[in-house]
Design a protein around this motif. Structure first.
Motif: not given
Length: 135
Positions: A1-10, A45-54, A91-95
């Motif tokens: 698995m790679s590092e955490t990504m968000t919709s604003s970082t890719i 999951a990171s444990g941070d719901y907002e980051i996981d959604c992103e 949040g990963l699945e929800l996002g």
């Protein structure tokens, strides 16, 4: 698995060479009967719901880019079947599902065109078969 990504970082259309190169796809080391040798939802999951959604949204954008490049059917069923159920849903699945839902809304007209095309092909196949039996 790679590092955490968000919709604003890719980038939304980052090139993806194959489904296997997606950051949430990994080999399945001991597939059970009926499972594919690849896990299409290998995430933590990171444990941070907002980051996981992103992050889930970002994964969906990558998945949609891979789908656009694929010369085969969709792998969405593989992703969804490997997702957790009930309390393990994060949040990963929800996002991911939310972004796929937006894509489905945007492409609903195209989906109706494809469905109508398939129906025409089936009608033509049946007509040709009936014509062949009539001879």
């Amino acid at each position: 698995m790679s590092e955490t990504m968000t919709s604003s970082t890719i980038p939304a259309q980052q090139p993806v060479s194959s489904y296997a190169s997606l950051p949430f796809v990994a080999p399945r080391h001991r597939p059970r009967k009926g499972q594919l040798p690849r896990n299409f939802w290998s995430v933590k999951a990171s444990g941070d719901y907002e980051i996981d959604c992103e992050t889930g949204e970002a994964y969906a954008l990558l998945f949609l880019a891979a789908e656009a490049e694929a010369n085969s059917g969709t792998m969405l069923e593989g992703v969804v079947s490997d997702m957790p159920r009930d309390a393990d849903f994060t949040g990963l699945e929800l996002g991911f599902i939310t972004m796929i839902g937006f894509a489905a809304q945007a492409g609903a007209g195209r989906a109706r065109e494809v469905s109508a095309y398939w129906a025409r092909c089936e009608a033509e196949r049946k007509a040709a078969a009936a014509k062949g039996r009539a001879k």
